[in-house]
Design an enzyme around this catalytic site. Structure first.
Site, PDB file in Angstrom:
ATOM      1  CG  HIS A 270      61.082 -20.149  27.365  1.00 24.42           C
ATOM      2  ND1 HIS A 270      60.929 -19.066  26.518  1.00 24.42           N
ATOM      3  CD2 HIS A 270      61.439 -21.191  26.573  1.00 24.42           C
ATOM      4  CE1 HIS A 270      61.186 -19.433  25.276  1.00 24.42           C
ATOM      5  NE2 HIS A 270      61.508 -20.715  25.288  1.00 24.42           N
TER       6      HIS A 270
ATOM      7  CG  ASP B  15      60.214 -16.232  23.868  1.00 22.37           C
ATOM      8  OD1 ASP B  15      61.006 -15.300  23.610  1.00 22.37           O
ATOM      9  OD2 ASP B  15      60.051 -17.217  23.120  1.00 22.37           O
ATOM     10  CE  LYS B  16      54.982 -17.162  28.318  1.00 27.56           C
ATOM     11  NZ  LYS B  16      53.661 -16.536  28.481  1.00 27.56           N
TER      12      LYS B  16
ATOM     13  CD  GLU C  54      55.837  -5.750  21.630  1.00 33.14           C
ATOM     14  OE1 GLU C  54      56.816  -6.365  21.179  1.00 33.14           O
ATOM     15  OE2 GLU C  54      54.816  -5.510  20.967  1.00 33.14           O
TER      16      GLU C  54
ATOM     17  CD  GLU D   2      53.931   2.620  21.999  1.00 35.57           C
ATOM     18  OE1 GLU D   2      55.049   2.460  21.458  1.00 35.57           O
ATOM     19  OE2 GLU D   2      53.054   1.747  22.057  1.00 35.57           O
TER      20      GLU D   2
ATOM     21  CE  LYS E 161      61.237 -24.285  24.467  1.00 37.22           C
ATOM     22  NZ  LYS E 161      61.478 -24.529  23.018  1.00 37.22           N
TER      23      LYS E 161
ATOM     24  CG  PHE F 155      68.682 -27.392  28.915  1.00 36.78           C
ATOM     25  CD1 PHE F 155      69.471 -26.320  28.538  1.00 36.78           C
ATOM     26  CD2 PHE F 155      67.333 -27.169  29.160  1.00 36.78           C
ATOM     27  CE1 PHE F 155      68.939 -25.045  28.401  1.00 36.78           C
ATOM     28  CE2 PHE F 155      66.794 -25.901  29.040  1.00 36.78           C
ATOM     29  CZ  PHE F 155      67.597 -24.836  28.648  1.00 36.78           C
TER      30      PHE F 155
ATOM     31  CG  ASP G 195      66.322 -18.830  22.545  1.00 35.80           C
ATOM     32  OD1 ASP G 195      66.599 -18.047  21.621  1.00 35.80           O
ATOM     33  OD2 ASP G 195      65.265 -19.496  22.583  1.00 35.80           O
ATOM     34  CB  ALA G 196      67.237 -13.458  22.078  1.00 35.66           C
TER      35      ALA G 196
ATOM     36  NE  ARG H  28      60.593 -15.209  20.575  1.00 40.40           N
ATOM     37  CZ  ARG H  28      61.894 -14.952  20.423  1.00 40.40           C
ATOM     38  NH1 ARG H  28      62.335 -14.411  19.289  1.00 40.40           N
ATOM     39  NH2 ARG H  28      62.752 -15.221  21.393  1.00 40.40           N
ATOM     40  CE  LYS H  29      58.020 -20.201  23.402  1.00 40.49           C
ATOM     41  NZ  LYS H  29      58.730 -19.418  22.381  1.00 40.49           N
TER      42      LYS H  29
ATOM     43  CE  LYS I 284      49.433  -6.272  22.740  1.00 36.22           C
ATOM     44  NZ  LYS I 284      48.835  -7.048  21.640  1.00 36.22           N
TER      45      LYS I 284
ATOM     46  CE  LYS J 146      47.097  -0.496  24.148  1.00 37.82           C
ATOM     47  NZ  LYS J 146      46.848   0.221  25.426  1.00 37.82           N
TER      48      LYS J 146
ATOM     49  CG  ASP K 143      45.463  -7.634  20.294  1.00 34.52           C
ATOM     50  OD1 ASP K 143      44.629  -8.036  19.473  1.00 34.52           O
ATOM     51  OD2 ASP K 143      46.477  -6.990  19.974  1.00 34.52           O
TER      52      ASP K 143
END
Length: 410
Positions: A15, A17-18, A43, A60, A178, A254, A263-264, A269-270, A290, A294, A296
């Protein structure tokens, strides 16, 4: 429609994003391989096109030693996932078909001084959640995960689709895919069966030639292949025994090109796919790209680790832990345990127990979980939680410490 349903989804490594998450985490691993104290926040954005695709790396990095070759890492990661052919949506191996732009600078000195002091403060403010439950514990294939069932099953489906493509079991399949799983619950709030499975899987456009251009026959073939080799392999049979609805490629086709051409993609985003499939709350921060300073990332891992111990110790059937931090400060500003009424102990008592046994300062998290290592690439697809340590990857936050379980029980 049944009255009590819950749905989670997952996306495969191909995918868009992945794919971006995978590139960002490959850069984290490369930097930690050079310097275990490296500070990384990178990113990735990706887009295919009719003429030429683009990978943009921005962020960074601060490390001791020569920086890795970001261009080569991005290309090699995309190729390893299957994007080496412009015809299927992306060819990262070829400069003719893919441009890589690198915009990576040095970490801000104001941030760096907060995470490199003796106490090692948090790399940013924010709140993180960890979650665990007993939903997976009645099924042999899932036992020990202490994870929401719909999320566990949707993750298994996407990992299985990737395996089938890589091993030639589904030679017509492509990297972009998916899954979505709807679980039905009984009147006592326990999972009773799988209600619906939804699959989207990119396929070879030439597959239609096998059926003389008959798209209905092509679609039926793909559906039955997915049923046999993916769904009924990945999901415990007892959850499918009473029947289920399977929807494959809901628009009918598909086909190539897919992936970043269709798709960009963008790192981070997931985040619900990465965690608990919507069953547990999320603080909003992404993980991939990260380093462990971090919070997060590291505190989300630590709170999952602690919540899993609470449930494994038998203190609750469901456990959610929230932690919050201030940038540059080591001690969390707050920590709270919620059992949703499934524990004989009060939330306050559980909070006191967890606080006495787990140290949530960034330095201690990194030490307890041995996070200053290049272990993050396997996390980029298939979920960061509910995985099998040592099989899917390291995943130290999924490993149980019997001494801590004993301490929680006493």
């Amino acid at each position: 429609m049944a009255n009590d349903l819950f749905t989670s989804e997952s996306v495969a490594s191909g995918h868009p994003d992945k794919l971006c998450d995978a590139i960002s985490d490959a850069i984290v691993d490369a930097c930690l391989s050079i310097d275990k104290s490296a500070k990384v926040a990178v990113e990735t954005s990706i887009k295919g096109g009719n003429d030429k695709g683009l990978i943009l790396l921005a962020g960074e990095v601060k490390l001791q030693g020569e920086e890795p070759d970001y261009d080569s890492i991005a290309r090699a990661t995309a190729v390893s996932i299957g994007y080496d052919d412009h015809a299927i949506g992306f060819d990262a191996s070829s400069e003719k078909f893919c441009e890589v732009i690198v915009k990576i600078t040095t970490q801000s000195p104001d941030i760096n001084q907060g995470v490199t002091n003796e106490e090692q403060g948090a790399g940013d403010q924010g709140l993180m959640f960890g979650y665990a439950c007993t939903e997976t514990e009645d099924y042999a294939q899932l036992k020990g995960r202490y994870f929401p069932l719909a999320a566990a099953l949707s993750q298994r489906l996407t990992r299985r689709m990737t395996t089938c493509r890589e091993n030639g079991i589904l030679p017509w399949s492509r990297p972009d895919a998916k899954s979505q799983v709807t679980v039905e619950y009984d009147t006592e709030g326990k999972p009773s069966r799988v209600h619906t499975v939804v699959i989207a899987i990119q396929h070879d456009d030439a597959l239609k030639n096998r059926f003389d251009g008959d798209e209905e026959k092509e679609h039926k073939f793909i559906t039955e292949q997915i049923r046999e080799f993916v769904v009924e392999d990945a999901i415990p049979a007892e959850l499918l025994a009473s029947g289920y609805k399977l929807i494959v490629n809901g628009t009918g086709r598909f086909a190539d090109p897919g992936g970043p051409h269709a798709d960009a993609g963008l790192t981070g985003r997931k985040i619900i796919v990465d965690t608990y499939g919507g069953m547990g709350r999320h603080g909003g921060g992404a993980f991939s790209g990260k380093d462990p300073s971090k919070v997060d990332r590291s505190a989300a891992y630590a709170s999952r680790w602690a919540a899993k111990h609470v449930v494994a110790a038998g203190l609750a059937d469901r456990c959610e832990i929230q932690i919050a931090y201030v940038i540059g400060v080591a001690e969390p500003v707050s920590m709270r345990v919620e059992s949703f009424g499934t524990s004989e102990l009060s939330n306050s008592q559980l909070t006191q127990k967890v606080n006495s046994i787990f140290d949530f300062t960034p330095k201690s998290i990194a030490n307890d979980l041995d996070l200053l290592r290049p272990i993050y690439s396997p996390c980029a697809a298939g979920g960061h939680f509910g995985r099998t340590p040592g099989v899917d990857g390291e995943f130290p936050w999924e490993q149980l410490d019997e001494s801590r379980i004993d301490a929680l029980q006493n």
